[in-house]
Design a protein around this motif. Structure first.
Motif, PDB file in Angstrom:
ATOM      1  N   GLY A  48      28.379  42.377  12.955  1.00  0.00           N
ATOM      2  CA  GLY A  48      28.157  41.408  14.014  1.00  0.00           C
ATOM      3  C   GLY A  48      27.506  40.145  13.466  1.00  0.00           C
ATOM      4  N   ASN A  49      26.947  39.372  14.335  1.00  0.00           N
ATOM      5  CA  ASN A  49      26.264  38.154  13.913  1.00  0.00           C
ATOM      6  C   ASN A  49      24.832  38.521  13.580  1.00  0.00           C
ATOM      7  N   SER A  50      24.541  38.593  12.298  1.00  0.00           N
ATOM      8  CA  SER A  50      23.184  38.949  11.869  1.00  0.00           C
ATOM      9  C   SER A  50      22.427  37.719  11.388  1.00  0.00           C
ATOM     10  N   SER A  51      22.802  36.565  11.907  1.00  0.00           N
ATOM     11  CA  SER A  51      22.122  35.297  11.646  1.00  0.00           C
ATOM     12  C   SER A  51      22.066  34.991  10.156  1.00  0.00           C
ATOM     13  N   ALA A  52      20.908  34.701   9.627  1.00  0.00           N
ATOM     14  CA  ALA A  52      20.763  34.263   8.239  1.00  0.00           C
ATOM     15  C   ALA A  52      21.143  35.341   7.228  1.00  0.00           C
ATOM     16  N   ALA A  53      21.200  36.594   7.649  1.00  0.00           N
ATOM     17  CA  ALA A  53      21.532  37.682   6.729  1.00  0.00           C
ATOM     18  C   ALA A  53      23.034  37.937   6.627  1.00  0.00           C
ATOM     19  N   SER A  54      23.856  37.255   7.399  1.00  0.00           N
ATOM     20  CA  SER A  54      25.298  37.523   7.425  1.00  0.00           C
ATOM     21  C   SER A  54      25.950  37.402   6.052  1.00  0.00           C
TER      22      SER A  54
END
Length: 62
Positions: free
Chosen positions: A17-23
């Motif tokens: 999914g969208n894991s923000s800065a960890a993507s």
């Protein structure tokens, strides 16, 4: 996009999914550990963020 067969695209968004800065780091780790890419390969990182911001960078994988 009609990319040539040798171009590998991460599909980590499907499971992570969208894991923000960890993507991007998550996608890179999955591709390295699965053997789809190797250390020293070139990669294009492309990220989209809040406020319709984006950035791209070409890097050599660790």
């Amino acid at each position: 996009m009609r990319l040539p067969p040798h171009v590998i695209v991460s599909r980590a968004i499907v499971t992570d999914g969208n894991s923000s800065a960890a993507s991007i780091p998550l996608a890179v780790e999955k591709m390295l550990s699965s053997g789809r890419v190797r250390s020293g390969d070139l990669a294009l990182f492309l990220g989209f963020g809040g406020g319709i911001t984006w950035a791209a960078q070409v890097v050599r994988l660790p």
